[in-house]
Design a protein around this motif. Structure first.
Motif, PDB file in Angstrom:
ATOM      1  N   PRO A 286      -7.305 -12.095  38.207  1.00 22.93           N
ATOM      2  CA  PRO A 286      -6.144 -11.569  37.742  1.00 22.93           C
ATOM      3  C   PRO A 286      -5.488 -10.444  38.190  1.00 22.93           C
ATOM      4  CG  PRO A 286      -7.585 -12.443  35.748  1.00 22.93           C
ATOM      5  CD  PRO A 286      -8.470 -12.306  37.127  1.00 22.93           C
ATOM      6  N   GLN A 287      -6.267  -9.423  38.413  1.00 22.80           N
ATOM      7  CA  GLN A 287      -5.977  -8.233  39.026  1.00 22.80           C
ATOM      8  C   GLN A 287      -5.562  -8.495  40.466  1.00 22.80           C
ATOM      9  OE1 GLN A 287      -7.681  -4.571  37.565  1.00 22.80           O
ATOM     10  NE2 GLN A 287      -9.302  -5.921  36.537  1.00 22.80           N
TER      11      GLN A 287
ATOM     12  N   GLN B   2     -17.566 -15.857  35.697  1.00 21.70           N
ATOM     13  CA  GLN B   2     -16.734 -15.376  34.568  1.00 21.70           C
ATOM     14  C   GLN B   2     -15.955 -14.184  34.914  1.00 21.70           C
ATOM     15  OE1 GLN B   2     -19.728 -15.522  31.453  1.00 21.70           O
ATOM     16  NE2 GLN B   2     -18.861 -17.098  30.472  1.00 21.70           N
TER      17      GLN B   2
ATOM     18  N   LEU C 150     -21.090 -10.714  31.403  1.00 21.80           N
ATOM     19  CA  LEU C 150     -20.330 -11.899  31.969  1.00 21.80           C
ATOM     20  C   LEU C 150     -20.839 -12.309  33.141  1.00 21.80           C
ATOM     21  CD1 LEU C 150     -18.008 -10.887  29.953  1.00 21.80           C
ATOM     22  CD2 LEU C 150     -16.471 -11.451  31.888  1.00 21.80           C
ATOM     23  N   SER C 151     -20.937 -13.526  33.584  1.00 13.41           N
ATOM     24  CA  SER C 151     -21.740 -14.046  34.772  1.00 13.41           C
ATOM     25  C   SER C 151     -20.766 -13.637  35.798  1.00 13.41           C
ATOM     26  CB  SER C 151     -21.710 -15.730  34.777  1.00 13.41           C
ATOM     27  OG  SER C 151     -20.534 -16.343  34.751  1.00 13.41           O
ATOM     28  N   HIS C 152     -21.206 -13.937  37.142  1.00  9.61           N
ATOM     29  CA  HIS C 152     -20.340 -13.586  38.280  1.00  9.61           C
ATOM     30  C   HIS C 152     -19.075 -14.342  38.104  1.00  9.61           C
ATOM     31  CE1 HIS C 152     -19.314 -12.664  42.417  1.00  9.61           C
ATOM     32  NE2 HIS C 152     -19.275 -13.857  42.814  1.00  9.61           N
TER      33      HIS C 152
ATOM     34  N   GLU D 149     -18.310  -4.451  38.052  1.00 12.62           N
ATOM     35  CA  GLU D 149     -19.350  -3.850  37.125  1.00 12.62           C
ATOM     36  C   GLU D 149     -19.351  -4.028  35.714  1.00 12.62           C
ATOM     37  OE1 GLU D 149     -20.435  -0.133  38.668  1.00 12.62           O
ATOM     38  OE2 GLU D 149     -21.194  -0.714  40.399  1.00 12.62           O
ATOM     39  N   ALA D 150     -18.299  -3.434  35.182  1.00 12.47           N
ATOM     40  CA  ALA D 150     -18.004  -3.369  33.626  1.00 12.47           C
ATOM     41  C   ALA D 150     -18.222  -4.824  33.053  1.00 12.47           C
ATOM     42  CB  ALA D 150     -16.639  -2.767  33.416  1.00 12.47           C
ATOM     43  N   ALA D 151     -17.673  -5.829  33.651  1.00 14.40           N
ATOM     44  CA  ALA D 151     -17.587  -7.128  33.328  1.00 14.40           C
ATOM     45  C   ALA D 151     -19.025  -7.740  33.272  1.00 14.40           C
ATOM     46  CB  ALA D 151     -16.943  -8.068  34.251  1.00 14.40           C
ATOM     47  N   ARG D 152     -19.698  -7.444  34.282  1.00 13.02           N
ATOM     48  CA  ARG D 152     -21.231  -7.841  34.288  1.00 13.02           C
ATOM     49  C   ARG D 152     -22.259  -7.109  33.203  1.00 13.02           C
ATOM     50  NH1 ARG D 152     -22.832 -10.764  38.817  1.00 13.02           N
ATOM     51  NH2 ARG D 152     -24.261 -11.402  37.344  1.00 13.02           N
TER      52      ARG D 152
ATOM     53  N   ARG E 272     -14.210  -1.673  42.329  1.00 10.98           N
ATOM     54  CA  ARG E 272     -15.606  -2.197  42.080  1.00 10.98           C
ATOM     55  C   ARG E 272     -15.884  -2.327  40.486  1.00 10.98           C
ATOM     56  NH1 ARG E 272     -20.925  -1.145  45.137  1.00 10.98           N
ATOM     57  NH2 ARG E 272     -20.983   0.495  43.594  1.00 10.98           N
ATOM     58  N   GLY E 273     -15.634  -1.059  39.970  1.00 16.13           N
ATOM     59  CA  GLY E 273     -16.166  -0.979  38.612  1.00 16.13           C
ATOM     60  C   GLY E 273     -15.701  -1.904  37.601  1.00 16.13           C
ATOM     61  N   GLN E 274     -14.624  -2.643  38.037  1.00 16.22           N
ATOM     62  CA  GLN E 274     -13.948  -3.776  37.042  1.00 16.22           C
ATOM     63  C   GLN E 274     -15.035  -4.800  37.114  1.00 16.22           C
ATOM     64  OE1 GLN E 274     -11.009  -4.079  35.271  1.00 16.22           O
ATOM     65  NE2 GLN E 274     -11.075  -1.850  35.671  1.00 16.22           N
TER      66      GLN E 274
ATOM     67  N   TYR F  23     -12.027 -13.994  35.105  1.00 18.47           N
ATOM     68  CA  TYR F  23     -11.166 -13.220  33.671  1.00 18.47           C
ATOM     69  C   TYR F  23     -10.825 -11.778  34.169  1.00 18.47           C
ATOM     70  CZ  TYR F  23     -12.450 -17.263  31.133  1.00 18.47           C
ATOM     71  OH  TYR F  23     -12.599 -18.668  30.672  1.00 18.47           O
ATOM     72  N   ILE F  24     -11.731 -11.132  35.114  1.00 21.12           N
ATOM     73  CA  ILE F  24     -11.354  -9.669  35.423  1.00 21.12           C
ATOM     74  C   ILE F  24     -10.944  -9.579  36.672  1.00 21.12           C
ATOM     75  CG2 ILE F  24     -12.448  -7.511  35.219  1.00 21.12           C
ATOM     76  CD1 ILE F  24     -12.349  -8.742  32.549  1.00 21.12           C
TER      77      ILE F  24
END
Lengths: 241, 226
Positions: free
Chosen positions: B147-148, B139, B135-137, B128-131, B124-126, B143-144
């Motif tokens: 891919p994982q 994006q 970054l928008s939801h 959160e970090a992106a937001r 979940r932290g991934q 991008y984050i």
């Protein structure tokens, strides 16, 4: 710079924030301490709306951001956040971790972002890791990368959520040094921490949170040396020995 | 006895290889490819809906997935095979189309669960970090998170392909022209049981074996990339 008015937040039946009003001035360094479950992290996460308060308002430079029509993403670009668990992106190289957001959000061209990544990485001593993936980094290095990643967006405020709590003891220093460097440069900083010595050293002001409210606050000398609230005293007596 | 079996086997392949490999194998591969392709398409949409905030739609999708997963595929095939032409007579659906639709809808339910759990497995932290970076939801997903998630999803999709390849054999109930149908045809023409079964079994096995080996290879390469 950031002002909150009477913030309330619950998770289910758990009332975590029970009316927090605070004002953080530009270039101010504020540490938040307190027992676990006191709402420190929740308060911090409310500041960039990672948690949406049910009640109360938040103002950034006088503009309310808790309203419905606010573009949260735009607002978050102005604040950097560093997590306890680093949350670096494992599928991207160190460089890409840093350049992704500024390039994607059109704050910088790819070349500018790369240049900035190089400068920032140099500053925190990670330049030689530029093309590595985060799995090759130690905890302390990951956290330094996470800080640099946030800085690449050129935020006006940095929020730190227990940045050293997940680190091995010998790596705490390197991360704290980076934060100290930022603070010296005049970055507005809010940091939730259990490193009392560090909080005392760098803060302009310390907030003691307990049971969802700010129970006491003041300059570090006063709060650590001459606290008025019995709950603060009790907490400090447990963590300072 | 064994000699005559080998002889029968060779004679059968000489005479009927086209039934097995052209009608049968092609039919099976077509059905599988259609089912998995539409399964992925619809499954992604279902997974997106289940992660959205539109509650009534989410419930509908959850109910759909539970029903599909909680009833036998053969029953679903019967239902669509007999009822679709009645419900939608204007489409003039062929037998093959009815079966393909049933398989696709079945596959969609399983694939959507694969995708959903693949996304959930990303910390979940991934997101959160992106937001937090602004970054928008969308994006962040693009991008984050995705891919994982793909690393978890692709191998499972490979397994879904293998499963579907075997399950299409149920379509032979309606003599739809898959590998199992070719067994029935050859059996009807020659009264041989063991020989065509063995041959069809070999074809199934070779295909599933190759596919699972490829999936395994792919999985290891993905793991290396981390």
């Amino acid at each position: 710079m950031i002002k909150t008015v009477d913030l309330h937040k619950s998770f289910g039946k758990l009332h975590v924030l029970k009316g927090v009003s605070e004002h953080i001035a530009p270039q101010e360094v504020v540490s938040i301490i307190g027992p676990s479950g006191s709402g420190k992290s929740t308060f911090l996460r409310c500041l960039n709306l990672m948690e949406v308060p049910e009640q109360g308002q938040i103002f950034l430079d006088g503009v309310e951001i808790t309203g419905k029509k606010v573009d949260v993403d735009l607002y978050r670009q102005r604040m950097g956040m560093v997590f306890q668990q680093f949350n670096v992106f494992p599928h991207l190289t160190v460089e890409k971790n840093i350049t992704l957001a500024p390039v994607l959000l059109k704050k910088k061209t790819s070349a500018e972002a790369k240049e900035m990544a190089a400068v920032l990485l140099n500053k925190v001593g990670l330049y030689d890791k530029l093309n590595e993936h985060p799995s090759r980094l130690s905890g302390g290095q990951k956290q330094r990368l996470a800080i640099v990643r946030a800085l690449a967006m050129e935020p006006e405020i940095m929020l730190f959520d227990e940045p050293t709590s997940a680190l091995d003891p010998e790596m705490v220093g390197e991360v704290l040094n980076v934060i100290k460097g930022l603070v010296t440069e005049g970055m507005t900083t809010v940091i939730v921490t259990h490193e009392m010595g560090f909080a005392r050293e760098i803060s302009d002001r310390v907030l003691f949170m307990d049971d969802g409210i700010i129970a006491e606050q003041g300059p570090p000398e006063q709060l650590f040396g001459n606290s008025q609230n019995p709950r603060t005293k009790e907490f400090l007596s447990k963590v300072l020995y | 006895m064994f000699d005559s079996m080998v002889q029968n086997f060779i004679l059968m392949i000489e005479k009927y290889w086209k039934v097995f490999l052209v009608t049968g194998l092609t039919g099976t591969l077509e059905l599988t490819a259609i089912a998995v392709a539409f399964g992925i398409l619809f499954g992604s949409i279902l997974a997106l809906i289940r992660r959205s905030n539109i509650l009534p739609l989410r419930w509908l999708v959850a109910i759909y997935i539970e029903i599909i997963r909680g009833t036998p595929l053969l029953l679903q095939l019967y239902l669509f095979y007999f009822m679709l032409p009645q419900w939608l007579p204007m489409l003039e659906l062929s037998k093959f189309a009815c079966v393909a639709i049933a398989l696709s809808l079945n596959s969609a339910a399983y694939v959507s669960e694969v995708i959903r759990s693949g996304i959930q497995a990303v910390d979940r932290g991934q997101n959160e970090a992106a937001r937090c970076l602004g970054l928008s939801h969308v994006q962040s997903m693009l991008y984050i998170v995705m891919p994982q998630a793909i690393k978890n999803i692709l191998p499972a999709l490979g397994n879904e392909f293998v499963m579907m390849l075997k399950e299409t054999s149920l379509a032979s109930t309606f003599l739809i022209g898959d590998l199992m149908t070719s067994y029935k045809l050859v059996n009807g023409a020659t009264y041989l049981v063991l020989e065509p079964l063995i041959f069809v079994g070999i074809i199934y096995f070779v295909m599933t074996f190759i596919i699972s080996k490829l999936v395994g290879l792919f999985e290891r390469r993905m793991a290396k990339g981390d």
